[in-house]
Design a protein around this motif. Structure first.
Motif, short mmCIF file in Angstrom:
data_model
loop_
_atom_site.label_atom_id
_atom_site.label_comp_id
_atom_site.label_asym_id
_atom_site.label_seq_id
_atom_site.Cartn_x
_atom_site.Cartn_y
_atom_site.Cartn_z
N TYR A 144 73.53 35.99 66.78
CA TYR A 144 72.59 37.05 66.43
C TYR A 144 73.29 38.38 66.13
O TYR A 144 72.61 39.40 65.93
CB TYR A 144 71.57 37.24 67.54
CG TYR A 144 70.71 36.02 67.76
CD1 TYR A 144 69.93 35.51 66.74
CD2 TYR A 144 70.70 35.37 68.99
CE1 TYR A 144 69.15 34.38 66.93
CE2 TYR A 144 69.92 34.24 69.20
CZ TYR A 144 69.15 33.76 68.16
OH TYR A 144 68.39 32.64 68.35
N ARG A 175 61.34 32.09 65.60
CA ARG A 175 60.76 33.34 65.11
C ARG A 175 61.49 33.84 63.87
O ARG A 175 60.88 34.30 62.90
CB ARG A 175 60.85 34.39 66.21
CG ARG A 175 60.30 35.75 65.84
CD ARG A 175 58.79 35.77 65.86
NE ARG A 175 58.26 37.10 65.59
CZ ARG A 175 56.97 37.38 65.54
NH1 ARG A 175 56.08 36.43 65.75
NH2 ARG A 175 56.57 38.61 65.28
N THR A 195 63.54 32.38 69.80
CA THR A 195 64.08 33.38 68.88
C THR A 195 64.44 32.75 67.54
O THR A 195 64.19 33.33 66.47
CB THR A 195 65.30 34.06 69.49
OG1 THR A 195 64.96 34.59 70.78
CG2 THR A 195 65.79 35.19 68.61
N ASP A 239 66.28 30.99 73.52
CA ASP A 239 67.02 30.95 72.26
C ASP A 239 66.24 30.17 71.21
O ASP A 239 66.21 30.55 70.03
CB ASP A 239 68.38 30.30 72.50
CG ASP A 239 69.24 30.32 71.25
OD1 ASP A 239 69.06 31.23 70.42
OD2 ASP A 239 70.09 29.42 71.11
#
Length: 426
Positions: free
Chosen positions: A101, A347, A344, A341
């Motif tokens: 990320y 998303r 995320t 995780d």
């Protein structure tokens, strides 16, 4: 930030030592002192109770230097070593997530470690004086080795000419040790050492054999056999007693039906109202859970998520094993991290606005509930068998991330777009 983190860690260690009183470590150290005085390691029994030492001879030899110290000093040293193992494990588990990320790895790792120290398994491990975090760190260390081994195989695949160009290799001991570390040839050593110290990690060796990681499995078997044979030469009576009698006394440390036992055996024993579960019922459901967990772990390994595969193996061992105490549920922490995780990733990967609105919401809610369960402690979670139900659900429903770990970088040169557009149909 580091100073505040250190002060917070010391505060949590102090509160945990005061809350739990190092009850497990006091029994183990008393048994070790009796062993050094000439008595049997497994003859000691705590005064005023039925608690007896339930540690292997190899683990007793590892803890023997602490027996000469006062109990608070010994517990503090063991707690500091456990916190160090937790931080190093957080580097392995959270480091790839931070890089994926684009965040700074140090901040993410320290945040994950700080959140983990607030959980009940870590507090119980520190307060009781157990070695579960050390075993956790040994098993997680094999993830580093497997990741390095995957990197080495990928380099050998794409750059064979560079590997063959070395005509005068360096044969010094230092170079060989560095090569063993860099290539991950030591994969399985941590699992083998953990298996020699405690019996539960033996399921990881079965997982390595199931996924055809034969070199790591043989290394683990060789390490466990070497440590066991060494203890057989140093302490033959205690080693034979451990593997012949003490290891199979499932209620040696506490009754199976105690509320602290969140394994399938403990739940069945409490449901039937017995001190031990019905053997046939426990065996039937245990074999089913074991099969489901190992099959899902193999699938996670095939899809490239070795962290999720190891987590599934550990959760399966916690469910199918006879005794799973509060400190032995430490692998729930990586499970919550995987859920967060996954939420995320879902998303960020959703492209349409409507689908992105609630993408990964279920995994996010599961991660929040799981972390709340870990922080809540045994008073609420154990009374409703919530931890046992969470373990069973995660064995059957924990997601894994495709191509997440080991993180093998793409070594093929990326194709650059042409400066002059190609005509249509060309």
């Amino acid at each position: 930030m580091v100073a505040l983190g250190g002060l917070g860690a010391l505060a949590i260690i102090t509160l945990s030592l005061h809350r739990y009183g190092l009850s497990t470590l006091s029994v183990d150290l008393a048994a070790i002192r009796g062993w050094t005085a000439g008595d049997g390691l497994y003859d000691y029994q705590a005064p005023g109770g039925e608690t007896r030492a339930a540690l292997s001879p190899a683990l007793a030899l590892l803890l023997a230097p602490l027996a000469v110290l006062p109990l608070p000093a010994a517990g503090s040293l063991l707690a500091l070593a456990s916190v160090a193992a937790l931080v190093l494990a957080s580097v392995v588990l959270a480091g790839p997530i931070a890089r994926r990320y684009g965040h700074r790895r140090a901040m993410v790792v320290l945040t994950i470690a700080a959140l983990a120290m607030l959980t009940s398994p870590v507090r119980a491990t520190l307060g009781l004086g157990r070695t579960d975090l050390l075993l956790f760190g040994l098993v997680v260390a094999d993830l580093v080795a497997l990741r390095r081994a995957a990197w080495t195989r990928s380099r050998a695949t794409w750059w064979p000419a560079r590997r063959a160009s070395r005509t005068l290799p360096d044969r010094s001991l230092r170079h060989r040790l560095r090569r063993v570390w860099a290539t991950g040839a030591w994969a399985g050593a941590g699992t083998g050492l953990a298996t020699a110290l405690a019996a539960a990690p033996v399921l990881f060796i079965g997982y390595l054999l199931l996924t055809r990681q034969r070199r790591a499995a043989l290394t683990a078997l060789a390490t466990a056999a070497t440590v066991t044979l060494g203890m057989l030469l140093l302490a033959p009576d205690e080693t034979l007693t451990w593997y012949g009698t003490a290891l199979w006394e499932l209620d040696r440390a506490a009754p199976i039906s105690t509320p602290d036992n969140q394994s399938l055996a403990g739940v069945l024993a409490r449901l039937y109202g017995f001190s031990a579960p019905p053997v046939l019922v426990w065996f039937s459901f245990g074999v089913l859970v074991l099969a489901v967990g190992l099959i899902r772990a193999r699938s996670a390994h095939a899809d490239g998520d070795e962290i999720a595969a190891f987590t599934l193996v550990a959760l399966t061992c916690a469910v199918a094993g006879p005794v799973t105490g509060q400190a032995e549920t430490v692998w729930l922490i990586p499970a919550v991290l995987i859920l967060a995780d996954t939420a995320t990733r879902r998303r960020l990967s959703a492209r349409l606005p409507r689908s992105a609105r609630f993408a990964g919401a279920g995994f996010a809610v599961a991660a929040l509930l799981g972390y709340g369960l870990l922080v809540a402690g045994p008073l609420w979670a154990y009374g409703w068998n919530a931890t046992a139900l969470a373990l069973i659900v995660l064995v059957n429903a924990l997601p894994w991330r495709y191509g997440s770990a080991p993180a093998i970088p793409e070594l093929r040169p990326a194709k650059k777009p042409a400066a002059i557009p190609v005509p249509r149909g060309g």
